[in-house]
Design a protein around this motif. Structure first.
Motif, short mmCIF file in Angstrom:
data_model
loop_
_atom_site.label_atom_id
_atom_site.label_comp_id
_atom_site.label_asym_id
_atom_site.label_seq_id
_atom_site.Cartn_x
_atom_site.Cartn_y
_atom_site.Cartn_z
N GLN A 35 -6.40 3.69 9.28
CA GLN A 35 -5.70 2.90 8.43
C GLN A 35 -4.73 3.57 7.36
N ALA A 36 -5.03 4.77 6.80
CA ALA A 36 -4.16 5.57 6.34
C ALA A 36 -3.04 6.10 6.78
N ARG A 93 -11.07 4.18 8.11
CA ARG A 93 -10.05 4.34 6.98
C ARG A 93 -8.96 5.35 7.15
N VAL A 147 0.21 4.26 6.02
CA VAL A 147 0.39 4.23 4.46
C VAL A 147 1.06 5.79 4.52
N LEU A 148 0.96 6.65 5.20
CA LEU A 148 1.20 8.06 4.93
C LEU A 148 2.57 8.02 5.60
N GLU A 169 0.75 -1.39 0.01
CA GLU A 169 0.10 -0.01 0.07
C GLU A 169 0.80 1.30 -0.08
N ALA A 206 0.75 4.22 -2.91
CA ALA A 206 0.56 5.45 -2.60
C ALA A 206 1.73 6.55 -3.11
N LEU A 229 -10.57 7.25 -0.72
CA LEU A 229 -11.31 7.40 0.42
C LEU A 229 -12.77 8.05 -0.08
N ILE A 263 -4.43 9.14 -0.99
CA ILE A 263 -5.29 8.43 -0.12
C ILE A 263 -6.81 8.96 0.14
#
Lengths: 316, 314
Positions: free
Chosen positions: B11-12, B8, B15-16, A152, A156, B298, B294
């Motif tokens: 969850q992001a 969500r 990733v960020l 993921e 991104a 969403l 992201i």
């Protein structure tokens, strides 16, 4: 034009409702496997034949460029600055570029790096993405969660910018510019293969033959390699073929931006970049490598389309 | 729905953080000393270098430097300053505006041409028009932006101006306002147009085979109404989500188009900053792009629920 129109009928969007495609005629008593079925199907597709011929020519061009041209563009003596941007003539059918080098010979010699980078990146992404996907799909649980979160992150990051950053950062290091392009594209490219492989493995995992193999006492390695991999390979091959064209285009983009293949190595992207400054008054040195690049990408994407139609029975 | 959005968003976070840390680590590895780069050609005074290194935490380990950076971004919205002492957020605002304009122009082209062609192909399925459209999508996917960009610049930009004497499609810069984005927007949209055409066609062909379409036809509705109200509306769901997710892709992939057409957008800026080793700008741009990705995903997921009442998020 008919060459192109014809195969388009076999494109996937047509498949759900299109006319039934010829199924393979199985020999008596011998059930055709997915692969022989697909091969049988492929051989009859004009889109496959056209792309296979194009790719065969490109491969010959990459391996023995001197078959196509008597001029060796790696020899700087073949360039004459005085004749820069001269239009096409007898000895130089595509004319000369900004440095007076022969555009045709350089275009021919450019095929090798494009194919090398395209194929190596495809192999590397398939290997890395495939391995992680196989393990994540088979083991599930924490392995899957970790690997999936990791992909993921890579998804991104915009791939061309990420590749640009990696290629620019490690330039001038111990790695050759070509290796660096392959690495940069692989780092950003493997999650795609991972997803496809993981999904295919999860589907295959719950089937009876896997349960049977487990009951017979097969180890993890054996189940993954002998039972899951062959059954999950088809979608990975499809995505790999389609991606190959994309990687070749990406290499050209990176070389164009100055972080890909560098002189004296020859690359279509680099040729486009070199011809750029005088493009508006001398377009030909840019147009010819652009045509080579487009045809190469087209050939691999056509091949990918054909392979997908042949290997994905759901789309028939 | 509210709980779904919160989940969500949580969850992001990894990733960020993961994406920014990755970019930060790569930029950290950029060769050369940022302080030396700041000084340019001049000889640097060791004391001043030491002071600057201390001030910008350059002597700290990677993770600590990352923490200083990301906490500034999160808690103060502070992306750092450029070499010219301009706040990175201020620099980025202008650049993102250009790229956003470009991406939105591309999105409009995509929606109009992609849906239009797809609709046409679906309604003429199996006939010459359909075959032609599918063949051209294959071509459109295969010809790299690099090539379409230069060719259209030459043909639509330069030649049209030579023949008509009117500068319809400016070929460089953004000084012509909205018109400046027409040609680059179309070039950027190219590959997406092809994918959207295929998607529209597949989606509509699939929808038109549904039972409720037969019912609608059977109860005597006009073909126009059947296709418009019943077919297209349902076929639209995957298209809208595709368009939404594509905004992030277009912005992240605009660097080639921006270079060809000399647009001062983020791709161009990132490229320059990589060369100047302006680390805060590089990390800042990628961070914002990851955020856009992201958020766009969403929003797209939530649009599913809005467009298709059968989908409910818990």
């Amino acid at each position: 034009m008919s060459d192109i129109q014809q195969p388009a009928q076999t494109l996937p969007p047509n498949a759900p409702s299109g006319p039934p495609l010829p199924r393979s005629t199985k020999k008596e008593g011998k059930p055709a496997s997915l692969w022989s079925d697909a091969w049988h199907d492929l051989r009859r597709r004009p889109i496959f034949i056209v792309s296979a011929i194009l790719i065969a020519v490109l491969v010959v061009m990459a391996l023995w460029p001197s078959l196509f041209t008597a001029i060796d563009p790696n020899d700087p003596r073949t360039c004459e600055l005085a004749t820069a941007r001269q239009g096409p003539s007898g000895g130089h059918i595509f004319g000369r570029d900004n440095l007076g080098c022969d555009v045709y010979a350089r275009s021919i010699y450019g095929a090798a790096n494009s194919l090398l980078i395209g194929i190596s990146t495809t192999l590397a992404t398939s290997l890395i993405g495939g391995m992680f996907g196989l393990a994540a799909g088979y083991f599930g649980g924490v392995t899957d969660t970790l690997a999936s979160r990791l992909t993921e992150i890579f998804f991104a990051i915009p791939s061309i910018l990420g590749a640009l950053l990696i290629a620019a950062t490690f330039r001038g290091g111990p790695l050759s510019s070509i290796t660096l392009v392959i690495i940069a594209l692989t780092v950003l490219g493997w999650p795609m293969t991972y997803r496809i492989m993981r999904a295919a493995v999860i589907t295959a995992k719950s089937q009876d033959f896997v349960v049977a193999a487990k009951a017979l006492g097969a180890g993890h390695m054996r189940i993954m390699m002998r039972h899951l991999l062959p059954n999950a390979l088809a979608p990975v091959i499809v995505i790999a073929t389609i991606n190959l064209g994309g990687f070749i285009a990406a290499e050209a983009a990176l070389s164009f931006l100055g972080v890909g293949v560098t002189s004296p190595d020859i690359s279509w992207g680099l040729m486009i970049s070199d011809a750029r400054n005088r493009f508006l008054d001398a377009p030909l040195p840019l147009i010819f490598p652009a045509v080579f690049l487009s045809i190469t990408v087209l050939a691999f994407i056509m091949l990918g389309d054909a392979v997908r139609d042949a290997l994905d029975p759901k789309l028939r | 729905m509210g709980r779904y959005i919160i989940r969500r968003l949580i969850q992001a976070i990894p990733v960020l953080l993961g994406a920014t840390l990755l970019i930060f680590a790569i930029v950290f590895a950029l060769p050369g000393d940022p302080v030396a780069a700041l000084a340019g050609e001049k000889r640097t005074d060791p004391t001043i270098v030491a002071i600057l290194r201390e001030r910008y935490h350059l002597n700290d380990p990677l993770l600590l430097q990352y923490w200083y950076y990301i906490s500034g971004v999160i808690f103060r919205g502070d992306f750092g300053v450029t070499f010219a002492d301009v706040p990175v957020s201020q620099l980025m605002a202008g650049k993102f505006q250009v790229t956003l304009n470009l991406a939105l122009t591309a999105l409009v082209f995509e929606a109009i041409i992609g849906v239009g062609l797809g609709l046409w192909a679906a309604l003429r399925r199996g006939r010459a028009a359909d075959t032609m459209i599918l063949a051209s999508t294959l071509l459109l996917i295969s010809v790299p932006t690099l090539v379409t960009g230069f060719v259209l610049q030459l043909v639509l930009g330069v030649k049209v101006k030579q023949w008509t004497g009117v500068d319809i499609f400016p070929i460089a810069g953004i000084s012509n306002g909205f018109r400046s984005y027409l040609l680059p927007g179309f070039v950027l949209a190219g590959i997406s147009i092809a994918y959207l055409t295929r998607l529209t066609r597949t989606s509509l062909v699939e929808t038109l085979r549904a039972d409720y379409i037969r019912t609608a036809t059977a109860k005597g509705l006009s073909r126009r109404r059947v296709i418009g109200r019943h077919g297209l509306r349902n076929a639209l769901i995957p298209l809208v989500t595709y368009l939404g997710a594509d905004l992030g892709n277009l912005m992240g992939g605009a660097v080639i188009t921006e270079t060809i057409f000399n647009l001062p957008g983020i791709g161009n800026q990132l490229f320059q900053s990589v060369y100047l080793r302006e680390q805060p700008v590089v990390v800042g741009i990628v961070t914002v792009l990851v955020l856009i990705y992201i958020v766009a995903n969403l929003v797209v997921d939530m649009m599913y629920a809005v467009l298709d009442p059968r989908i409910r998020y818990e």
